[in-house]
Design an enzyme around this catalytic site. Structure first.
Site, PDB file in Angstrom:
ATOM      1  N   ARG A   8       0.850  -1.129   0.000  1.00 16.06           N
ATOM      2  CA  ARG A   8       0.000   0.000   0.000  1.00 16.06           C
ATOM      3  C   ARG A   8       0.876   1.163   0.000  1.00 16.06           C
ATOM      4  NH1 ARG A   8      -3.272  -0.864   5.550  1.00 16.06           N
ATOM      5  NH2 ARG A   8      -1.314  -0.976   6.506  1.00 16.06           N
ATOM      6  N   ARG A  64     -25.900 -10.347  41.677  1.00 13.85           N
ATOM      7  CA  ARG A  64     -25.070 -10.867  40.584  1.00 13.85           C
ATOM      8  C   ARG A  64     -25.816 -11.976  39.852  1.00 13.85           C
ATOM      9  NH1 ARG A  64     -19.503  -9.952  40.699  1.00 13.85           N
ATOM     10  NH2 ARG A  64     -19.176 -11.961  39.679  1.00 13.85           N
ATOM     11  N   SER A  90      -7.730   1.872   9.669  1.00 14.35           N
ATOM     12  CA  SER A  90      -8.289   1.080   8.571  1.00 14.35           C
ATOM     13  C   SER A  90      -9.113   1.958   7.646  1.00 14.35           C
ATOM     14  CB  SER A  90      -9.159  -0.050   9.133  1.00 14.35           C
ATOM     15  OG  SER A  90      -8.393  -0.955   9.893  1.00 14.35           O
ATOM     16  N   GLN A 145     -10.628  -8.757   8.319  1.00  9.01           N
ATOM     17  CA  GLN A 145      -9.411  -8.729   9.120  1.00  9.01           C
ATOM     18  C   GLN A 145      -8.598 -10.004   8.892  1.00  9.01           C
ATOM     19  OE1 GLN A 145      -8.604  -5.942  11.102  1.00  9.01           O
ATOM     20  NE2 GLN A 145     -10.367  -5.129   9.998  1.00  9.01           N
TER      21      GLN A 145
END
Length: 398
Positions: free
Chosen positions: A67, A157, A78, A99
């Site tokens: 590139r 929780r 990106s 990716q």
């Protein structure tokens, strides 16, 4: 830059794989072997076999991957790289940024996600997975402030099975229209996420052997992945042995075989796979050692003339086998055809030339030092059923 044309559609959909060579984490990570295949090779295979792209591009800054300098810095996003890609390729309408560090990506992930843009009218779609992590606010040491829970009530929780968890980007792919790229965003407009089961998400910067085990179980091995390997053909010289032939004081000729390789052969035999060792009729030393080799390994030893493919196919016909049911490990130019045709094929680490190119797997062990054991393990891992859940495609719009 390399262009691979696949199909033509009304809107040009381009697959773009960004593969920086100068990673701050692992140098040349994108071409480092992962389970016998360069890391970037896993997503290239999945992208090609998805058959949803008009063109597929590998965009890189390194000669060994291959590139512009302006977008090859570690600080470059990106988005900046994809904007450059769009300027260079104005015919592109939709960009799928894949990716290179997503080796468990499968073609069906890409097919379903791309169709969300091309058929369902979304402007951007990105991959996520579901995570069950309780998050807490970070506190700077010395401030004297207390932390607090960000996504749970500590007094109540929830049990894992009672909590749906949270959706997090897993980085496998981002699909975006060119219009959004021109506006300077990867995600926008009518947005949707594509949920992938957690087993297909992988942090490639964790311990490499751990990543390999995940890929061997959940990676995509191609359209022609065999369901059953009934026969392994293994070259003796250059695979089972390291090509060295020693002479004793009395003139006896000897070759050495690694006990790990013998164990690997035994593992396959226990699973019902026949193993045949191949020698060349032009090698008289191994001819004299045939009986001992057969006795030591428990395998039939065959001496083949050239070309090997002809004799191997005669053997397959006798045993009523197809190439997809055969695994082959070789190391020489005479093995190229068989390596290409076999359902699974491999070469030892110290192999070069056309045999290396033809093989579907490159061992990380050298000939005579565990390469056969490694390939036997690879065969067994490759044939394990994929136990992952069905992918769930979930959407969120703004």
């Amino acid at each position: 830059m390399e262009l691979l044309l696949i199909i033509t559609t009304e809107r040009h959909v381009a697959g773009v794989i960004l593969a920086r060579g100068g990673s701050n984490g692992i140098p040349l990570k994108n071409i480092k072997l992962l389970a016998g295949v360069p890391l970037i090779g896993w997503v290239i295979r999945a992208a090609i076999d998805s058959d949803v792209f008009d063109s597929l591009w590998v965009f890189t800054d390194h000669d060994e991957i291959e590139r512009s300098a302006e977008v090859s810095k570690d600080t470059t996003s990106s988005l900046e790289t994809i904007q450059e890609f769009c300027r260079m390729n104005p015919e592109v309408d939709i960009i799928c940024n894949i990716q290179a560090t997503s080796p468990c990506l499968h073609p069906h992930h890409l097919i379903q996600a791309v169709e969300m843009v091309t058929k369902q009218g979304y402007d951007s779609v990105f991959s996520v997975d579901r995570r069950h992590h309780f998050r807490w606010q970070e506190v700077t040491r010395g401030e004297g402030t207390d932390t607090k829970a960000l996504n749970l009530n500590p007094a109540k929780r929830p049990h894992h099975q009672d909590w749906a968890g949270e959706l997090c980007e897993n980085g496998s792919f981002y699909i975006t229209t060119k219009k959004l790229i021109d506006e300077g965003v990867l995600q926008g407009g009518k947005m949707a996420y594509f949920e992938m089961p957690a087993e297909y998400s992988i942090d490639i910067d964790i311990d490499w052997p751990v990543a390999e085990q995940r890929v061997l179980r959940f990676g995509y091995f191609g359209k022609d992945k065999p369901e059953l390997v009934r026969l392994l053909l293994c070259n003796v010289l250059g695979c089972l042995t390291d090509r060295q032939i020693s002479l004793s004081a009395s003139g006896d000729e000897r070759v050495s075989i690694n006990s790990r390789d013998l164990d690997g052969i035994t593992m396959l035999q226990r699973e019902g796979t026949e193993v045949i060792l191949l020698t060349s009729s032009e090698n008289p030393t191994l001819g004299r050692l045939t009986d001992k080799l057969s006795q030591t390994t428990g395998c039939v030893v065959m001496s083949l003339n050239e070309p090997k493919q002809v004799e191997v196919e005669k053997l397959m016909k006798e045993k009523k086998l197809e190439w997809k049911e055969v695994a082959y490990i070789g190391n020489d130019a005479t093995d190229v055809d068989c390596l290409s045709l076999a359902g699974l094929s491999a070469v030892p680490l110290d192999t070069s030339g056309m045999a290396l190119i033809a093989a579907k797997y490159q061992c990380q062990s050298t000939a005579g030092h565990g390469a056969v054991r490694e390939f036997c393990e690879h065969i067994l891992h490759s044939l394990q059923p994929n136990t992952g859940n069905s992918d769930k495609k979930c959407q969120s719009t703004d």
